[in-house]
Design an enzyme around this catalytic site. Sequence first.
Site, PDB file in Angstrom:
ATOM      1  N   LYS A  22      11.930 -10.376   5.266  1.00 28.91           N
ATOM      2  CA  LYS A  22      10.707 -10.839   4.595  1.00 28.91           C
ATOM      3  C   LYS A  22      11.051 -11.458   3.247  1.00 28.91           C
ATOM      4  CE  LYS A  22       8.080  -7.785   2.183  1.00 28.91           C
ATOM      5  NZ  LYS A  22       7.809  -8.186   0.800  1.00 28.91           N
ATOM      6  N   ASN A  23      11.814 -10.733   2.442  1.00 29.50           N
ATOM      7  CA  ASN A  23      12.043 -11.195   1.074  1.00 29.50           C
ATOM      8  C   ASN A  23      12.907 -12.454   1.027  1.00 29.50           C
ATOM      9  OD1 ASN A  23      10.455  -9.177   0.131  1.00 29.50           O
ATOM     10  ND2 ASN A  23      12.114  -7.891  -0.676  1.00 29.50           N
ATOM     11  N   ARG A  94       2.877 -11.293  -4.862  1.00 28.11           N
ATOM     12  CA  ARG A  94       3.607 -11.615  -6.073  1.00 28.11           C
ATOM     13  C   ARG A  94       4.638 -12.735  -5.894  1.00 28.11           C
ATOM     14  NH1 ARG A  94       5.406  -9.615 -10.785  1.00 28.11           N
ATOM     15  NH2 ARG A  94       7.631  -9.873 -11.026  1.00 28.11           N
ATOM     16  N   CYS A 118       2.116  -5.530  -4.810  1.00 27.32           N
ATOM     17  CA  CYS A 118       2.056  -4.069  -4.680  1.00 27.32           C
ATOM     18  C   CYS A 118       1.794  -3.430  -6.049  1.00 27.32           C
ATOM     19  CB  CYS A 118       3.389  -3.529  -4.172  1.00 27.32           C
ATOM     20  SG  CYS A 118       3.569  -3.552  -2.394  1.00 27.32           S
ATOM     21  N   ARG A 123       5.193  -5.211 -13.568  1.00 29.80           N
ATOM     22  CA  ARG A 123       5.798  -6.367 -12.920  1.00 29.80           C
ATOM     23  C   ARG A 123       5.426  -7.704 -13.568  1.00 29.80           C
ATOM     24  NH1 ARG A 123       5.974  -5.490  -6.499  1.00 29.80           N
ATOM     25  NH2 ARG A 123       7.900  -6.641  -6.746  1.00 29.80           N
ATOM     26  N   PRO A 124       5.875  -7.927 -14.798  1.00 28.27           N
ATOM     27  CA  PRO A 124       5.596  -9.200 -15.451  1.00 28.27           C
ATOM     28  C   PRO A 124       6.438 -10.349 -14.870  1.00 28.27           C
ATOM     29  CG  PRO A 124       7.014  -7.851 -16.829  1.00 28.27           C
ATOM     30  CD  PRO A 124       6.688  -7.034 -15.620  1.00 28.27           C
ATOM     31  N   VAL A 125       6.162 -11.582 -15.328  1.00 29.25           N
ATOM     32  CA  VAL A 125       6.959 -12.734 -14.865  1.00 29.25           C
ATOM     33  C   VAL A 125       7.640 -13.450 -16.034  1.00 29.25           C
ATOM     34  CG1 VAL A 125       5.685 -13.144 -12.723  1.00 29.25           C
ATOM     35  CG2 VAL A 125       4.907 -14.248 -14.841  1.00 29.25           C
ATOM     36  N   ASP A 126       7.785 -12.722 -17.166  1.00 31.32           N
ATOM     37  CA  ASP A 126       8.360 -13.355 -18.362  1.00 31.32           C
ATOM     38  C   ASP A 126       9.753 -13.935 -18.113  1.00 31.32           C
ATOM     39  OD1 ASP A 126       8.893 -10.560 -18.037  1.00 31.32           O
ATOM     40  OD2 ASP A 126       9.912 -10.561 -19.977  1.00 31.32           O
ATOM     41  N   LEU A 127      10.550 -13.281 -17.273  1.00 27.96           N
ATOM     42  CA  LEU A 127      11.923 -13.762 -17.044  1.00 27.96           C
ATOM     43  C   LEU A 127      11.916 -15.082 -16.269  1.00 27.96           C
ATOM     44  CD1 LEU A 127      13.625 -10.360 -16.112  1.00 27.96           C
ATOM     45  CD2 LEU A 127      13.633 -11.513 -18.325  1.00 27.96           C
ATOM     46  N   ASP A 308      13.582  -0.457  -2.714  1.00 24.29           N
ATOM     47  CA  ASP A 308      12.690  -0.598  -1.557  1.00 24.29           C
ATOM     48  C   ASP A 308      12.992   0.421  -0.452  1.00 24.29           C
ATOM     49  OD1 ASP A 308      11.338  -2.625  -2.784  1.00 24.29           O
ATOM     50  OD2 ASP A 308      12.185  -4.246  -1.586  1.00 24.29           O
ATOM     51  N   ILE A 330      14.125   0.899 -11.210  1.00 20.05           N
ATOM     52  CA  ILE A 330      13.702  -0.508 -11.160  1.00 20.05           C
ATOM     53  C   ILE A 330      12.227  -0.649 -11.511  1.00 20.05           C
ATOM     54  CG2 ILE A 330      13.620  -2.623  -9.758  1.00 20.05           C
ATOM     55  CD1 ILE A 330      16.473  -1.641 -10.134  1.00 20.05           C
ATOM     56  N   ARG A 400       2.232  -6.252   5.885  1.00 20.20           N
ATOM     57  CA  ARG A 400       2.851  -7.255   5.014  1.00 20.20           C
ATOM     58  C   ARG A 400       4.360  -7.278   5.223  1.00 20.20           C
ATOM     59  NH1 ARG A 400       1.931  -6.070  -0.898  1.00 20.20           N
ATOM     60  NH2 ARG A 400       3.350  -7.826  -0.883  1.00 20.20           N
TER      61      ARG A 400
HETATM   62  C1  UD1 Z   1      11.993  -8.338  -5.386  1.00 18.47           C
HETATM   63  C2  UD1 Z   1      11.529  -7.912  -4.009  1.00 18.47           C
HETATM   64  C3  UD1 Z   1      11.023  -6.485  -4.042  1.00 18.47           C
HETATM   65  C4  UD1 Z   1      12.068  -5.547  -4.638  1.00 18.47           C
HETATM   66  C5  UD1 Z   1      12.561  -6.070  -5.991  1.00 18.47           C
HETATM   67  C6  UD1 Z   1      13.723  -5.263  -6.551  1.00 18.47           C
HETATM   68  C7  UD1 Z   1      10.748 -10.029  -3.090  1.00 18.47           C
HETATM   69  C8  UD1 Z   1       9.587 -10.828  -2.599  1.00 18.47           C
HETATM   70  N1  UD1 Z   1      10.457  -8.811  -3.582  1.00 18.47           N
HETATM   71  O1  UD1 Z   1      10.843  -8.289  -6.216  1.00 18.47           O
HETATM   72  O2  UD1 Z   1      10.716  -6.089  -2.699  1.00 18.47           O
HETATM   73  O3  UD1 Z   1      11.515  -4.269  -4.832  1.00 18.47           O
HETATM   74  O4  UD1 Z   1      13.005  -7.447  -5.843  1.00 18.47           O
HETATM   75  O5  UD1 Z   1      14.761  -5.230  -5.652  1.00 18.47           O
HETATM   76  O6  UD1 Z   1      11.879 -10.452  -2.995  1.00 18.47           O
HETATM   77  N2  UD1 Z   1      10.821  -7.957 -14.367  1.00 18.47           N
HETATM   78  C9  UD1 Z   1      10.434  -8.287 -15.630  1.00 18.47           C
HETATM   79  N3  UD1 Z   1      10.106  -9.591 -15.892  1.00 18.47           N
HETATM   80  C10 UD1 Z   1      10.164 -10.553 -14.918  1.00 18.47           C
HETATM   81  C11 UD1 Z   1      10.579 -10.191 -13.633  1.00 18.47           C
HETATM   82  C12 UD1 Z   1      10.908  -8.889 -13.397  1.00 18.47           C
HETATM   83  O7  UD1 Z   1      10.367  -7.453 -16.531  1.00 18.47           O
HETATM   84  O8  UD1 Z   1       9.861 -11.728 -15.214  1.00 18.47           O
HETATM   85  C13 UD1 Z   1      11.178  -6.553 -14.081  1.00 18.47           C
HETATM   86  C14 UD1 Z   1      10.284  -5.925 -13.021  1.00 18.47           C
HETATM   87  O9  UD1 Z   1       9.109  -5.401 -13.571  1.00 18.47           O
HETATM   88  C15 UD1 Z   1      11.185  -4.845 -12.469  1.00 18.47           C
HETATM   89  C16 UD1 Z   1      12.584  -5.496 -12.552  1.00 18.47           C
HETATM   90  O10 UD1 Z   1      12.457  -6.550 -13.482  1.00 18.47           O
HETATM   91  O11 UD1 Z   1      11.170  -3.715 -13.285  1.00 18.47           O
HETATM   92  C17 UD1 Z   1      13.119  -6.051 -11.252  1.00 18.47           C
HETATM   93  O12 UD1 Z   1      12.163  -6.887 -10.667  1.00 18.47           O
HETATM   94  P1  UD1 Z   1      12.554  -8.141  -9.757  1.00 18.47           P
HETATM   95  O13 UD1 Z   1      13.982  -8.025  -9.341  1.00 18.47           O
HETATM   96  O14 UD1 Z   1      12.110  -9.381 -10.428  1.00 18.47           O
HETATM   97  O15 UD1 Z   1      11.644  -7.907  -8.497  1.00 18.47           O
HETATM   98  P2  UD1 Z   1      10.877  -8.991  -7.648  1.00 18.47           P
HETATM   99  O16 UD1 Z   1      11.651 -10.246  -7.564  1.00 18.47           O
HETATM  100  O17 UD1 Z   1       9.460  -9.054  -8.084  1.00 18.47           O
END
Ligand code: UD1
Length: 422
Positions: A22-23, A94, A118, A123-127, A308, A330, A400
């Site tokens: 899926k991912n 997301r 979920c 789970r921000p998107v700042d990065l 996961d 995580i 999902r």
């Molecule tokens: C992906 C997977 C999800 C898995 C996760 C960690 C997909 C669709 N989903 O989610 O199933 O649980 O990897 O292996 O591939 N973070 C920030 N800022 C950001 C982005 C992330 O602070 O901009 C933090 C998150 O809150 C979290 C950590 O970084 O604590 C890791 O998240 P990330 O690896 O980005 O997870 P996803 O890509 O959302």
Amino acid sequence: MDSIVVTGNGPLHGQIPIAGAKNACLTLMPATLLSEEPLTLTNAPRLSDIRTMSTLLESLGAEVAQMQGGQVLTLSSHSITNHRADYDIVRKMRASILVLGPMLARDGHAVVSLPGGCAIGARPVDLHLKALEAMGAELDLRDGYVHARAPGGLRGGRVAFPMVSVGATENALMAATLARGTTVIDNAAREPEIVDLAQCLRKMGAQIEGEGTHTITIEGVDRLGGATHAVVPDRIELGTYMLAPAICGGEVTCLGGRIDLLAAFCEKLDEAGIDVTETEAGLTVARRNGRVRAVDVVTAPFPGFPTDLQAQMMALMCTAQGTSVLEERIFENRFMHAPELMRMGAQIDVQGGTATVTGVETLKGAPVMATDLRASVSLILAGLAAEGETIVNRVYHLDRGYESVEEKLRGVGARIERITGQ
Ligand code: UD1
């Protein structure tokens, strides 16, 4: 809303086919936005998240054709006709944020709603946003949307992530393929899904080195072409089904499974006393000698123990001999399955990001509530091992991420049924 009824039925025997990831598929699909030519994905999983991504891409002007019941997807984005990813679709998933990098790289502008997904933490998107800024993007956050522009096109830059993010690495990698010059991504995620994406992008004509390591280097090209790519097997689905014979006893072969996708997890199963054997067909998992041993688990980015699989591993530890400590590093708030498992007689103490599980001899069936995707399946696993009937309510998250879960488990002797709600 549907429920799933599981009745403990003793050891499991047989084979379970593992679907495409899926991912991986959710990041490969938006790569269509980088090219005018078609991208064909084989071994795609048939899941509601994949349908959500199709709907999102179609709303942007892509055509998505399904063959073989959805196992083959051909995506064509001759042109992007709409550069706005709406809240109504994005809030459902997301991974929708992954359309931002490709749209911006191809056409120099995009508007994307901030995502939902979920309920397992902030789970921000700042990065994601910082990575695109490092490539020259101008960003403005208003009304719950990211408004992004790169008037002269993106340019190569140095992206140094302060923490590992799978999604941000994917967004940066896709955007960099069409940026002018060289992009270096430091502290990149190393997950198999990133490697799969890089391999697909390379088939489309991208110049990428270093995927699967901490540093990925991308030399931007003017355009990308079409490609055909087979989606990597789903390591989380694999790990989940490996836990079914571990928790119930018996012997099950997960077809298409590979140890390299889950080495840290396989080591923990070994420590717990579960046999895992790799063959040409996949991974054969057997539990022959009584109860499993308690093991400690700390989640970490790949190649560490996957977050996961934490909920499912907790289900196994509930009936292990001894006490195990599970640390979630995580996502905060990812122990929502713990109180539900306790309704089935599990002994769990959660303090912040640490859960201490004292194994009990048997779990007892109970009505429980699924709170997120992996929590749902952990309750099903626990139900398989419990005495009596477990009813898992609100299982919509399950669809999902797990294709035909009832059929797959019934195929190895489990008693599991879906009750369709209104
Ligand atoms: C992906 C997977 C999800 C898995 C996760 C960690 C997909 C669709 N989903 O989610 O199933 O649980 O990897 O292996 O591939 N973070 C920030 N800022 C950001 C982005 C992330 O602070 O901009 C933090 C998150 O809150 C979290 C950590 O970084 O604590 C890791 O998240 P990330 O690896 O980005 O997870 P996803 O890509 O959302």
